[in-house]
Design an enzyme around this catalytic site. Structure first.
Site, PDB file in Angstrom:
ATOM      1  N   ASP A 174      37.736  42.721  44.144  1.00  0.00           N
ATOM      2  CA  ASP A 174      38.417  41.541  42.981  1.00  0.00           C
ATOM      3  C   ASP A 174      39.671  42.752  42.186  1.00  0.00           C
ATOM      4  O   ASP A 174      39.337  44.196  42.140  1.00  0.00           O
ATOM      5  CB  ASP A 174      37.796  40.846  42.143  1.00  0.00           C
ATOM      6  CG  ASP A 174      38.645  40.860  41.320  1.00  0.00           C
ATOM      7  OD1 ASP A 174      39.477  39.971  41.673  1.00  0.00           O
ATOM      8  OD2 ASP A 174      38.427  40.607  40.090  1.00  0.00           O
TER       9      ASP A 174
ATOM     10  N   ASP B 280      41.273  42.349  38.711  1.00  0.00           N
ATOM     11  CA  ASP B 280      41.322  41.876  37.227  1.00  0.00           C
ATOM     12  C   ASP B 280      39.717  41.626  36.920  1.00  0.00           C
ATOM     13  O   ASP B 280      39.478  41.227  37.868  1.00  0.00           O
ATOM     14  CB  ASP B 280      42.049  40.884  36.769  1.00  0.00           C
ATOM     15  CG  ASP B 280      43.811  41.247  37.440  1.00  0.00           C
ATOM     16  OD1 ASP B 280      44.040  41.101  36.560  1.00  0.00           O
ATOM     17  OD2 ASP B 280      43.611  40.212  37.908  1.00  0.00           O
TER      18      ASP B 280
ATOM     19  N   ASP C 223      33.778  40.541  39.184  1.00  0.00           N
ATOM     20  CA  ASP C 223      32.813  40.782  38.611  1.00  0.00           C
ATOM     21  C   ASP C 223      32.245  39.721  37.646  1.00  0.00           C
ATOM     22  O   ASP C 223      32.482  39.043  36.390  1.00  0.00           O
ATOM     23  CB  ASP C 223      34.149  41.281  37.831  1.00  0.00           C
ATOM     24  CG  ASP C 223      35.362  40.506  37.284  1.00  0.00           C
ATOM     25  OD1 ASP C 223      35.527  39.951  35.864  1.00  0.00           O
ATOM     26  OD2 ASP C 223      36.105  40.613  37.882  1.00  0.00           O
TER      27      ASP C 223
END
Length: 219
Positions: A7, A9, A166
């Site tokens: 991922d 961001d 995250d």
């Protein structure tokens, strides 16, 4: 060698300051008081249209598709003009990516951010060359947590492997795609770590290559 998809961001980069800056400009143009950085950070993860929806709801604006489209266009105009002015990689990310690439792992990126600014940020931060595949939120008809973008990214790398993210969205995406998930705990997650599906969690990217080796050994 096992493909690894990341991922963007809240995982490889802390992009919230630039997203907040673009949102503040969009809100000012609409005559609205800007929301704080922490509030905007909590809205990140499902792509720009959902980000704008959440801003509209927080500002008690009506759910008007035309207004949403207009605000989304203004946000993207501001964000695309400076997507990496304040954005920085998390500590040890460049060295970690270089180590994994040197070990022979095909690397990919799967994000709900539009692919244009995603590539611009990678280039500005000197991270773009290691990724053999980049899938953005506008690359396919569906976004994460639907598994389509992640599966497409793995397919471009030659087969399924490990996903690193995250957030709740990333955990759900990995589960839907039925791939191992490594959870970076210092990003934009709102749920306690032990409540998210993950194969291992880490707070420092210097630990990631060792976790990858452990997963491959256990497979």
């Amino acid at each position: 060698m096992t493909p690894i998809v990341f991922d963007l961001d809240g995982t490889l980069i802390d992009s919230a300051p630039d997203i907040h800056a673009a949102a503040a400009k969009m809100q000012a143009e609409a005559g609205l008081a800007p929301l704080g950085l922490a509030r905007i950070r909590s809205f990140i993860g499902n792509g720009v249209p959902v980000l704008v929806e959440r801003i509209m709801a927080a500002q008690d604006l009506p759910s008007d598709p035309e207004l949403h489209d207009a605000l989304t266009a203004r946000f993207l105009a501001h964000y695309d003009a400076a997507p990496a002015a304040l954005t920085r990689p998390y500590p040890h990310v460049p060295a970690m990516l270089a180590e994994l690439a040197a070990a022979g792992h095909p690397l990919g990126l799967c994000t709900n951010k539009p692919v244009g600014p995603s590539r611009a940020i990678l280039a500005a931060l000197g991270l773009g060359e290691v990724f053999a595949a980049v899938t953005g939120g506008d690359s396919l008809p569906l976004r994460k947590p639907d598994p389509m973008p992640l599966c497409a990214t793995f397919a471009a790398l030659g087969g399924k492997g490990i996903y690193v993210g995250d957030s709740e969205v990333d955990a759900a995406t990995a589960g839907a795609a039925q791939v191992p998930f490594l959870l970076f705990t210092e990003g934009y997650r709102k749920t306690p770590v032990d409540e998210l599906r993950h194969d291992a969690a880490f707070a420092d990217f210097s630990a990631l290559p060792g976790l990858v080796r452990a997963l491959r050994k256990a497979a």
